[in-house]
Design an enzyme around this catalytic site. Sequence first.
Site, PDB file in Angstrom:
ATOM      1  N   ASP A  36       1.438  15.799 -15.007  1.00  0.00           N
ATOM      2  CA  ASP A  36       1.637  17.183 -14.587  1.00  0.00           C
ATOM      3  C   ASP A  36       2.145  17.971 -15.780  1.00  0.00           C
ATOM      4  O   ASP A  36       3.139  17.596 -16.400  1.00  0.00           O
ATOM      5  CB  ASP A  36       2.637  17.223 -13.431  1.00  0.00           C
ATOM      6  CG  ASP A  36       2.722  18.582 -12.768  1.00  0.00           C
ATOM      7  OD1 ASP A  36       2.964  19.576 -13.494  1.00  0.00           O
ATOM      8  OD2 ASP A  36       2.565  18.655 -11.541  1.00  0.00           O
ATOM      9  N   GLU A  54      -5.640   8.228  -5.121  1.00  0.00           N
ATOM     10  CA  GLU A  54      -4.465   8.619  -5.891  1.00  0.00           C
ATOM     11  C   GLU A  54      -3.195   7.976  -5.364  1.00  0.00           C
ATOM     12  O   GLU A  54      -2.977   7.899  -4.159  1.00  0.00           O
ATOM     13  CB  GLU A  54      -4.341  10.149  -5.823  1.00  0.00           C
ATOM     14  CG  GLU A  54      -3.134  10.720  -6.515  1.00  0.00           C
ATOM     15  CD  GLU A  54      -3.149  12.243  -6.491  1.00  0.00           C
ATOM     16  OE1 GLU A  54      -2.058  12.832  -6.600  1.00  0.00           O
ATOM     17  OE2 GLU A  54      -4.232  12.849  -6.358  1.00  0.00           O
ATOM     18  N   HIS A  56      -2.323  16.772 -12.634  1.00  0.00           N
ATOM     19  CA  HIS A  56      -1.696  17.131 -11.360  1.00  0.00           C
ATOM     20  C   HIS A  56      -1.226  18.571 -11.456  1.00  0.00           C
ATOM     21  O   HIS A  56      -0.619  18.973 -12.447  1.00  0.00           O
ATOM     22  CB  HIS A  56      -0.512  16.188 -11.140  1.00  0.00           C
ATOM     23  CG  HIS A  56       0.254  16.411  -9.894  1.00  0.00           C
ATOM     24  ND1 HIS A  56       1.493  17.026  -9.876  1.00  0.00           N
ATOM     25  CD2 HIS A  56       0.002  16.066  -8.615  1.00  0.00           C
ATOM     26  CE1 HIS A  56       1.958  17.045  -8.641  1.00  0.00           C
ATOM     27  NE2 HIS A  56       1.079  16.478  -7.848  1.00  0.00           N
ATOM     28  N   HIS A 108      -0.105   9.173  -1.816  1.00  0.00           N
ATOM     29  CA  HIS A 108       1.237   9.748  -1.997  1.00  0.00           C
ATOM     30  C   HIS A 108       2.323   8.681  -2.031  1.00  0.00           C
ATOM     31  O   HIS A 108       3.495   8.961  -1.727  1.00  0.00           O
ATOM     32  CB  HIS A 108       1.526  10.758  -0.880  1.00  0.00           C
ATOM     33  CG  HIS A 108       2.185  12.019  -1.352  1.00  0.00           C
ATOM     34  ND1 HIS A 108       3.457  12.385  -0.975  1.00  0.00           N
ATOM     35  CD2 HIS A 108       1.748  13.000  -2.173  1.00  0.00           C
ATOM     36  CE1 HIS A 108       3.781  13.531  -1.540  1.00  0.00           C
ATOM     37  NE2 HIS A 108       2.757  13.937  -2.279  1.00  0.00           N
ATOM     38  N   ASP A 117      -5.456  10.928  -1.471  1.00  0.00           N
ATOM     39  CA  ASP A 117      -4.101  10.758  -1.996  1.00  0.00           C
ATOM     40  C   ASP A 117      -3.254   9.961  -1.008  1.00  0.00           C
ATOM     41  O   ASP A 117      -3.024  10.408   0.117  1.00  0.00           O
ATOM     42  CB  ASP A 117      -3.476  12.137  -2.244  1.00  0.00           C
ATOM     43  CG  ASP A 117      -2.144  12.068  -2.964  1.00  0.00           C
ATOM     44  OD1 ASP A 117      -1.660  10.946  -3.237  1.00  0.00           O
ATOM     45  OD2 ASP A 117      -1.577  13.140  -3.260  1.00  0.00           O
ATOM     46  N   GLU A 154       1.529  11.565 -11.335  1.00  0.00           N
ATOM     47  CA  GLU A 154       2.300  12.785 -11.121  1.00  0.00           C
ATOM     48  C   GLU A 154       3.798  12.531 -11.229  1.00  0.00           C
ATOM     49  O   GLU A 154       4.580  13.456 -11.467  1.00  0.00           O
ATOM     50  CB  GLU A 154       1.977  13.409  -9.762  1.00  0.00           C
ATOM     51  CG  GLU A 154       2.451  12.619  -8.567  1.00  0.00           C
ATOM     52  CD  GLU A 154       1.984  13.221  -7.253  1.00  0.00           C
ATOM     53  OE1 GLU A 154       2.792  13.897  -6.589  1.00  0.00           O
ATOM     54  OE2 GLU A 154       0.805  13.029  -6.911  1.00  0.00           O
TER      55      GLU A 154
END
Length: 381
Positions: A257, A209, A284, A185, A183, A235
Site C-alpha cells: 500500500d 488475496e 493495495h 482478508h 479477498d 497490504e
Amino acid sequence: MKITRVETFLVPPRWLFCRIDTDEGVAGWGEPVVEGRAATTRAAVEELSDLLIGADPRRVEDLWQTMTKAAFYRGGPVLSSAVAGLDQALWDILGKSLGVPVHQLLGGAVRDRVRVYGWVGGDEPSRVGEAAAAQVEAGLTAVKINASGRVAPLPAAREIDAIVGRVEAVRAAIGDGNDVAVDFHGRVSVPAARRLVPLLEPFRPLFVEEPVLPEHTHRLGEVVAATTTPIACGERLFSRAEFLPALQAGVGVVQPDLSHAGGISEVRRIASLAEVYGALLAPHCPLGPLSLAASLQVAFATPNFLIQEQSIGIHYNTGAELLDYMADRSPFAFVDGAIERWEAPGLGIEIDEAAVRRADRVGHRWRPPVWRHPDGGHAEW
C-alpha cells in the site's frame, strides 16, 4: 529550497492528508494513514516533521533514509505509514519543481493506461452478482469481493458453500471476458485456506488475496502449493524485508500500500524485488485521492504491474468520497476499465485545499468493526 511547514488534515471518511510547504512556494501533498489509527499516525507525522523542517525536500532518498533510520526503534505500520505520506509529498514537490510527473522521475512510463478494479458486496458480502454486473456496466473490467463476512477459522459446510457460491455468482454475472479477485482478508486459518482456495479454481479468479494472516507468512507456501490460482498478499507488509518471505513462499502478486509501505520510494523497490521472483504488482488502495495518485505514478513506470485497486464507491466511503477533495476530477476518469496516463507535474492531481481544510474541522474517528464468533470469541475482520 527548504521545507518550512508540515501540516496534517484529518478528513472523512477515514483518511489523513499531509501537506509540506517550502520557502519557494512549492507545496506537496501526501496521504499518511493507518485506517482506524489516523490520530496515532498524525502524531507520528508531527514527530517526523522535526527531521524535515529546514531540509531540502528534493533530497527525497536522503530524507527517506533519515525518517526510517534516525531512531533506534524502526518499522511497524504507524511509522511506515507516516513516512509513506511524507514521501509522497516529497516526490510531489520534486516533480513540481522540475515540471515533470513522478513517473518520469522513476525512469519514464512503460504503459499508457492502468487497469483498475472496483469493490462489490461490502465486508459481509451479499448480492454480489448484481453488484458486479453493475460495475461492468459502468465500464470496469474487473471487480473484487470479500470471500466471506464473519467466518469460522475452520468453516462449516454451509459456509464453504456460501463462499464458493459468491464467486460462482460473480463469474456468472460478469462473464468470462472480465475478472474477479477474491479477498479472504486473513479471516480463515491455514488449513481452511488450503481447503477453500482450490474450490474456487473452476471460476478462474484473477487472484486470491490474503488467504492467511500476515503473521502466518511462514506457512503461506502451503497455500500456494495447494492451488493453481495466483496468491496475493501484502497490504499488511511494510518493507522489502517483510515481503521477501512471501515471495520466497511463491506468491504471484504483491500488494504493498502506497500509504503504508514507505511510500513511492519503498514500493518501487518492493516491485523490483517482486520482479526477481516473477511476481506482479497490484498496489493495495482502498483510500483517498493522494494514495491513488501515488499508486498510479508507480504503476505507470513499473514493468511488472498487474492491476490497481481504487476506492471510488467503496463501502467504507460514508459521508465523503474520494473525488470530493479534488479540484479537477478528470485524472481519475475510467476509460475502458482503465485510467489513462497523465503528464501533469508531481503526483499530477490538484487537491481542493479549501475542501480539505473544511473537512479537517469536522474530522473523523473511524474504527474497524469488532466481530465475535457465536461463542463470544474474537473473529477476524
